[in-house]
Scaffold this active site. Structure first.
Site, mmCIF file in Angstrom:
data_model
loop_
_atom_site.group_PDB
_atom_site.id
_atom_site.type_symbol
_atom_site.label_atom_id
_atom_site.label_comp_id
_atom_site.label_asym_id
_atom_site.label_seq_id
_atom_site.Cartn_x
_atom_site.Cartn_y
_atom_site.Cartn_z
ATOM 1 N N GLU A 10 -8.580 18.280 -13.037
ATOM 2 C CA GLU A 10 -8.621 19.198 -11.901
ATOM 3 C C GLU A 10 -7.516 18.828 -10.924
ATOM 4 O O GLU A 10 -7.297 17.651 -10.647
ATOM 5 C CB GLU A 10 -9.987 19.124 -11.184
ATOM 6 C CG GLU A 10 -11.103 19.806 -11.950
ATOM 7 C CD GLU A 10 -12.377 20.010 -11.112
ATOM 8 O OE1 GLU A 10 -12.371 19.753 -9.886
ATOM 9 O OE2 GLU A 10 -13.384 20.443 -11.710
ATOM 10 N N HIS A 66 -8.811 23.525 -5.179
ATOM 11 C CA HIS A 66 -8.904 22.728 -6.403
ATOM 12 C C HIS A 66 -9.091 23.658 -7.579
ATOM 13 O O HIS A 66 -9.346 24.848 -7.402
ATOM 14 C CB HIS A 66 -9.991 21.639 -6.307
ATOM 15 C CG HIS A 66 -11.406 22.114 -6.453
ATOM 16 N ND1 HIS A 66 -12.077 22.771 -5.447
ATOM 17 C CD2 HIS A 66 -12.289 22.017 -7.482
ATOM 18 C CE1 HIS A 66 -13.315 23.034 -5.845
ATOM 19 N NE2 HIS A 66 -13.480 22.603 -7.085
ATOM 20 N N HIS A 82 -10.677 24.612 -11.547
ATOM 21 C CA HIS A 82 -11.763 24.420 -12.511
ATOM 22 C C HIS A 82 -11.177 24.682 -13.890
ATOM 23 O O HIS A 82 -10.490 25.678 -14.089
ATOM 24 C CB HIS A 82 -12.912 25.396 -12.237
ATOM 25 C CG HIS A 82 -13.825 24.939 -11.142
ATOM 26 N ND1 HIS A 82 -14.884 25.680 -10.694
ATOM 27 C CD2 HIS A 82 -13.838 23.782 -10.414
ATOM 28 C CE1 HIS A 82 -15.523 25.006 -9.736
ATOM 29 N NE2 HIS A 82 -14.892 23.866 -9.534
ATOM 30 N N ASP A 135 -19.229 20.270 -5.633
ATOM 31 C CA ASP A 135 -18.417 20.923 -4.608
ATOM 32 C C ASP A 135 -19.263 21.218 -3.372
ATOM 33 O O ASP A 135 -18.810 21.042 -2.233
ATOM 34 C CB ASP A 135 -17.825 22.243 -5.126
ATOM 35 C CG ASP A 135 -16.782 22.022 -6.214
ATOM 36 O OD1 ASP A 135 -16.206 20.927 -6.281
ATOM 37 O OD2 ASP A 135 -16.553 22.964 -6.996
HETATM 38 ZN ZN ZN Z 1 -15.116 22.344 -8.236
#
Ligand code: ZN
Length: 130
Positions: A21, A79, A81, A92
């Protein structure tokens, strides 16, 4: 949240070419409810995980200091996925309690969404690409 197309493209291409990620901070200006993103700064994911992220703290401090010196504030977090849709994971949601700014999540298929935690509720933030 208003974000330049070039920044979205930059984040998407970084997300697609990474096996973990990616994550970072969005800087810009806020006036009332309106958030305008001006910069996206990638920060090392110290977990080096395809399923989670944690920003390297020292790098974060440096990037924030630099941006604040130029009159910009943290207006969001981004961010990626890798194997799941761009919606906040349980992990998260925990992080969102500490960072109550919109979280922009981008998947490897170029889908994205932004979410903010208000009280205990997640609200989807409208993203306008310009
Ligand atoms: Zn996430």
């Amino acid at each position: 949240m208003v974000i330049p197309a070039s920044l979205i493209e930059e984040i998407v291409s970084a997300a697609k070419s990474s096996s973990v990620e990616i994550c970072g901070l969005l800087f810009g200006e806020r006036s009332g409810e309106e958030i305008r993103v001006i910069e996206a700064k990638a920060i090392t994911n110290r977990l080096k995980s395809p399923e989670a992220f944690e920003m390297e703290p020292l790098e974060m401090v440096k990037v924030i200091d630099d941006a604040e010196g130029r009159g910009l504030e943290v207006v969001g977090i981004f961010h990626s996925h890798l194997k799941c849709p761009p919606r906040p994971s349980e992990r998260d949601l925990e992080g969102m309690k500490n960072w109550r700014v919109p979280w922009l999540i981008i998947d490897d298929k170029e889908n994205y969404g932004a979410f903010v935690l208000e009280g205990e509720k997640v609200r989807e933030v409208d993203v306008r690409v310009v």
